[in-house]
Design an enzyme around this catalytic site. Sequence first.
Site, PDB file in Angstrom:
ATOM      1  N   LYS A  40       3.824 -15.568   2.177  1.00 25.33           N
ATOM      2  CA  LYS A  40       3.770 -16.359   0.736  1.00 25.33           C
ATOM      3  C   LYS A  40       5.240 -16.476   0.533  1.00 25.33           C
ATOM      4  CE  LYS A  40       1.199 -17.509  -2.691  1.00 25.33           C
ATOM      5  NZ  LYS A  40       0.192 -18.848  -2.405  1.00 25.33           N
TER       6      LYS A  40
ATOM      7  N   ASP B 205      -2.513 -18.414   1.866  1.00 25.93           N
ATOM      8  CA  ASP B 205      -3.811 -19.240   1.158  1.00 25.93           C
ATOM      9  C   ASP B 205      -4.274 -20.207   2.163  1.00 25.93           C
ATOM     10  OD1 ASP B 205      -1.195 -19.777   0.360  1.00 25.93           O
ATOM     11  OD2 ASP B 205      -1.771 -20.893  -1.112  1.00 25.93           O
TER      12      ASP B 205
ATOM     13  N   ASP C 193      -4.895  -6.978   5.931  1.00 29.52           N
ATOM     14  CA  ASP C 193      -6.176  -6.109   5.616  1.00 29.52           C
ATOM     15  C   ASP C 193      -7.433  -7.496   5.165  1.00 29.52           C
ATOM     16  OD1 ASP C 193      -7.956  -4.406   4.632  1.00 29.52           O
ATOM     17  OD2 ASP C 193      -6.883  -3.623   3.079  1.00 29.52           O
TER      18      ASP C 193
ATOM     19  N   ASP D 185     -10.661  -8.994   8.154  1.00 28.49           N
ATOM     20  CA  ASP D 185     -11.830  -8.779   7.769  1.00 28.49           C
ATOM     21  C   ASP D 185     -12.465 -10.221   7.822  1.00 28.49           C
ATOM     22  OD1 ASP D 185     -11.954  -6.352   7.702  1.00 28.49           O
ATOM     23  OD2 ASP D 185     -13.164  -6.263   5.487  1.00 28.49           O
TER      24      ASP D 185
ATOM     25  N   TYR E 203       0.903  -1.201   0.038  1.00 26.81           N
ATOM     26  CA  TYR E 203      -0.052  -0.044  -0.128  1.00 26.81           C
ATOM     27  C   TYR E 203       0.926   1.394   0.018  1.00 26.81           C
ATOM     28  CZ  TYR E 203      -3.878  -3.161   1.193  1.00 26.81           C
ATOM     29  OH  TYR E 203      -4.880  -3.984   1.316  1.00 26.81           O
TER      30      TYR E 203
END
Length: 354
Positions: A191, A223, A247, A251, A141
């Site tokens: 990852k 994943d 992020d 959620d 970001y």
Amino acid sequence: MNFTITLTPGDGIGPEVVRQAVRVLDVIAAKFNHTFTYRERLLGGCSIDQFGAALTDETLADCQSADAVLLGAVGGPKWDDPQAKVRPEQGLLALRKGLGVFANLRPVKVHPALVNASPVRAERLHGVDMIVVRELTGGLYFGQPKERRMIDGKERAVDTLEYWDYEIHRIIELAFQLALPRKKKVSSVDKANVLESSRLWRQIAIEVGKKYPTVTLEHMLVDTAAMRLVASPTNVDVMVTENMFGDILTDEASVLAGSMGMLPSASLGASGPGLYEPIHGSAPDIAGKGIANPVGTILSCALMLRYSLKCEKEAAAIETAVERAISAGCLTKDLNGKLGSAQMTDEIIARLRG
Ligand code: NAD
């Protein structure tokens, strides 16, 4: 003790839930002999309307000089024009940056009375009690270059995933510190099979882990983590990950608790005031109706007491009062209950006093 708390209620239901949380803080002050001095300031859409900026220098200074900041939520349809030069979310990002908060903590605890409120099967939810720690100021970001460019008649967009070793080190360290008084397990999510930044992340997680021999460190690909959060959430104690993975995963984890309105968050830096806010947005669809669930904001005050004001007893008192109110069947409309924001807070306050 005397504490100064800057309140930035923001937009939509933000002011409604912050008002209820302040009622709870006032009871804590009386019960434990503290003085809370509140400074209320505009942030987000309401600040754009008044000053033309989502966060003014004065508001930022008042946040930086406080002991802690309590935020409601920002945004809403009035300020949603994608072409607009000033947007409410800019205030939030500028505030995080101005406070230097690099770690976002989201505790997710599923109350036994609410296991049927989640789309995840009830038997998987009994005993869920985790903290997801998201890196907040690095990664995709913020990395440069971040641009779009026309090259030989074709448009190319670039975002850059960049991490410095010290950015990873400090957040992994925090995750281990958080795990110590808990179940002593850190799940580091990356990852590493594909990304170089993840390989550095994993290397540093292993290095930091050596300092904490009593804490179990596991590595999980993002994943796999996405699956585990819904398939076996009780196995997670402290999960730590970089900005974008966090992020998304935070959620996902919030779904376990049954309603967005239930969950608190804390954003912490190396020093200075922490930023505390419920995880939900400004919920324009229910704003002004007095029905917003105030629990996420009230539990954010508990985190504020624990992490910024170092008042553990007071934090635990709020958490126990919330648990007891829910056990007694006190629920707001988002959880198929009947109570409005003020009534739900009355029930929590009654148990805090009792
Ligand atoms: P939202 O979280 O505001 O609402 C999603 C759904 O959950 C809505 O149906 C809402 O009624 C419900 N809900 C949320 N909080 C609740 C509560 N406390 N009690 C009962 N129900 C609750 O997300 P959204 O609708 O995607 O976004 C609305 C606005 O909020 C947008 O402008 C968005 O940009 C902004 N937003 C702000 C933040 C923030 O300030 N941190 C975070 C997310 C979204």
